[in-house]
Design a protein around this motif. Sequence first.
Motif, PDB file in Angstrom:
ATOM      1  N   ALA A  48       5.857   7.364   0.376  1.00  0.00           N
ATOM      2  CA  ALA A  48       6.370   8.006   1.596  1.00  0.00           C
ATOM      3  C   ALA A  48       7.229   7.058   2.440  1.00  0.00           C
ATOM      4  CB  ALA A  48       5.210   8.537   2.442  1.00  0.00           C
ATOM      5  N   GLY A 101       2.241   1.620   5.590  1.00  0.00           N
ATOM      6  CA  GLY A 101       1.866   2.847   6.291  1.00  0.00           C
ATOM      7  C   GLY A 101       0.472   3.323   5.928  1.00  0.00           C
ATOM      8  N   GLN A 124      -4.039  -7.579   0.087  1.00  0.00           N
ATOM      9  CA  GLN A 124      -4.640  -8.786   0.676  1.00  0.00           C
ATOM     10  C   GLN A 124      -4.335 -10.035  -0.151  1.00  0.00           C
ATOM     11  OE1 GLN A 124      -8.864  -7.146   2.096  1.00  0.00           O
ATOM     12  NE2 GLN A 124      -8.188  -6.422   0.111  1.00  0.00           N
ATOM     13  N   GLY A 170       0.844  -1.191   0.000  1.00  0.00           N
ATOM     14  CA  GLY A 170       0.000   0.000   0.000  1.00  0.00           C
ATOM     15  C   GLY A 170       0.877   1.238   0.000  1.00  0.00           C
ATOM     16  N   CYS A 171       1.850   1.229  -0.901  1.00  0.00           N
ATOM     17  CA  CYS A 171       2.926   2.239  -0.877  1.00  0.00           C
ATOM     18  C   CYS A 171       2.451   3.647  -1.190  1.00  0.00           C
ATOM     19  CB  CYS A 171       4.023   1.857  -1.863  1.00  0.00           C
ATOM     20  SG  CYS A 171       3.430   1.779  -3.582  1.00  0.00           S
ATOM     21  N   VAL A 174      -2.511   1.969   5.735  1.00  0.00           N
ATOM     22  CA  VAL A 174      -3.260   1.177   4.758  1.00  0.00           C
ATOM     23  C   VAL A 174      -4.240   0.217   5.428  1.00  0.00           C
ATOM     24  CG1 VAL A 174      -3.070  -0.453   2.820  1.00  0.00           C
ATOM     25  CG2 VAL A 174      -1.298   1.273   3.177  1.00  0.00           C
ATOM     26  N   PHE A 217      -7.964   0.534   5.606  1.00  0.00           N
ATOM     27  CA  PHE A 217      -8.703   0.779   4.369  1.00  0.00           C
ATOM     28  C   PHE A 217      -8.991  -0.496   3.584  1.00  0.00           C
ATOM     29  CE2 PHE A 217      -6.821   5.035   5.076  1.00  0.00           C
ATOM     30  CZ  PHE A 217      -8.014   5.751   5.127  1.00  0.00           C
TER      31      PHE A 217
HETATM   32  C1  LIG Z   1      -3.572   6.726   3.311  1.00  0.00           C
HETATM   33  S1  LIG Z   1      -2.880   6.054   1.857  1.00  0.00           S
HETATM   34  C2  LIG Z   1      -1.257   5.572   2.451  1.00  0.00           C
HETATM   35  C3  LIG Z   1      -0.221   5.585   1.354  1.00  0.00           C
HETATM   36  C4  LIG Z   1       1.228   5.470   1.818  1.00  0.00           C
HETATM   37  N1  LIG Z   1       1.515   4.167   2.366  1.00  0.00           N
HETATM   38  C5  LIG Z   1       1.575   6.552   2.790  1.00  0.00           C
HETATM   39  O1  LIG Z   1       1.922   6.231   3.933  1.00  0.00           O
HETATM   40  O2  LIG Z   1       1.525   7.726   2.418  1.00  0.00           O
HETATM   41  C6  LIG Z   1      -3.718   4.510   1.720  1.00  0.00           C
HETATM   42  C7  LIG Z   1      -3.214   3.680   0.558  1.00  0.00           C
HETATM   43  O3  LIG Z   1      -3.745   2.377   0.640  1.00  0.00           O
HETATM   44  C8  LIG Z   1      -3.960   1.936  -0.681  1.00  0.00           C
HETATM   45  N2  LIG Z   1      -4.874   0.782  -0.622  1.00  0.00           N
HETATM   46  C9  LIG Z   1      -6.152   0.755  -0.175  1.00  0.00           C
HETATM   47  N3  LIG Z   1      -6.630  -0.490  -0.260  1.00  0.00           N
HETATM   48  C10 LIG Z   1      -5.629  -1.258  -0.780  1.00  0.00           C
HETATM   49  C11 LIG Z   1      -5.509  -2.647  -1.087  1.00  0.00           C
HETATM   50  N4  LIG Z   1      -6.510  -3.499  -0.876  1.00  0.00           N
HETATM   51  N5  LIG Z   1      -4.341  -3.077  -1.595  1.00  0.00           N
HETATM   52  C12 LIG Z   1      -3.304  -2.235  -1.803  1.00  0.00           C
HETATM   53  N6  LIG Z   1      -3.374  -0.928  -1.517  1.00  0.00           N
HETATM   54  C13 LIG Z   1      -4.514  -0.446  -1.007  1.00  0.00           C
HETATM   55  C14 LIG Z   1      -4.507   3.154  -1.378  1.00  0.00           C
HETATM   56  O4  LIG Z   1      -4.455   3.057  -2.777  1.00  0.00           O
HETATM   57  C15 LIG Z   1      -3.594   4.223  -0.802  1.00  0.00           C
HETATM   58  O5  LIG Z   1      -2.433   4.364  -1.570  1.00  0.00           O
END
Ligand SMILES: C[S@@+](CC[C@H](N)C(=O)[O-])C[C@H]1O[C@@H](n2cnc3c(N)ncnc32)[C@H](O)[C@@H]1O
Length: 266
Positions: free
Chosen positions: A53, A111, A96, A48-49, A113, A116
Amino acid sequence: MPADPAAHDVWDVGAGYDAYIGRWSRLVAREVVAWLGAAPHGRWLDAGCGTGALGDAVAALAAPEVVVGLDRSMGFVAHARARTGARRAFAAADAQALPVRDGAFDAVVSGLVLNFVAEPARMVAELTRAARPGAAVALYVWDYAAGMEYVRRFWDAARALDPAAAALDEAVRFPLCAPGPLAALLEGAGLGSVEVRAVEVPTVFRDFAECWAPFLAGQGPAPAYAASLPEDRRAALREAFRATLPVSADGTIALRARAWAARGAR
Ligand SMILES: C[S@@+](CC[C@H](N)C(=O)[O-])C[C@H]1O[C@@H](n2cnc3c(N)ncnc32)[C@H](O)[C@@H]1O
């Protein structure tokens, strides 16, 4: 307003996200990477990069061999790829169901993630699977209930004007973002030596314009809610939010953000 709160979880435009949360995630990321104290030349996975960051902190502090960033948002992956260089790799993937071999990484991090995804336990199981035996698995989430003041004040203002906003408030949606539930999730995935700690960072805004503008970019639940309002209600929310803020004589607004960071060993 959509009935499903997750419809407000918009992750698409990297620059808008960076101005809203990415800039503050970077500060937490540095603390968390330092906390892990991992050996150099490791292979890192950042699940969930987003815009990169946490991977940036790994690259700056941990002398990695490579940092692989995976995220479901094609927009964020493209943004991250365009702004980073050597020893970084990015791909679109679901946290997942990680498209990686068992035990392929020397450290696995994530971070902001976990709350969500639809199935947090499945994500932690996947992070654990990706880590080699003995490797650290670590993640962090905001303390939406109290310590992430910027977002907390937004929802307090929104709820005061619109009772329906309560269902979208991340403190209501994500009770997982607390030490007990986080520790239980990591332990449930079979990780050992699980620890949870607070990481607090300053979130200082030059003026109210800088503080409010990210809510207009539509990235993430609170900005997506603001974007969904008609102009008059958005203006009322802006003023209600402004009224919650400690504005200094020079116009700056100094808030604090607390994240809960959790780590364990595979
Ligand atoms: C609040 S942002 C955090 C991004 C980054 N890790 C940071 O710390 O700035 C949440 C991230 O989770 C990702 N995300 C949400 N559900 C996801 C999933 N099932 N698999 C991968 N990424 C996911 C979103 O696309 C988004 O980039």
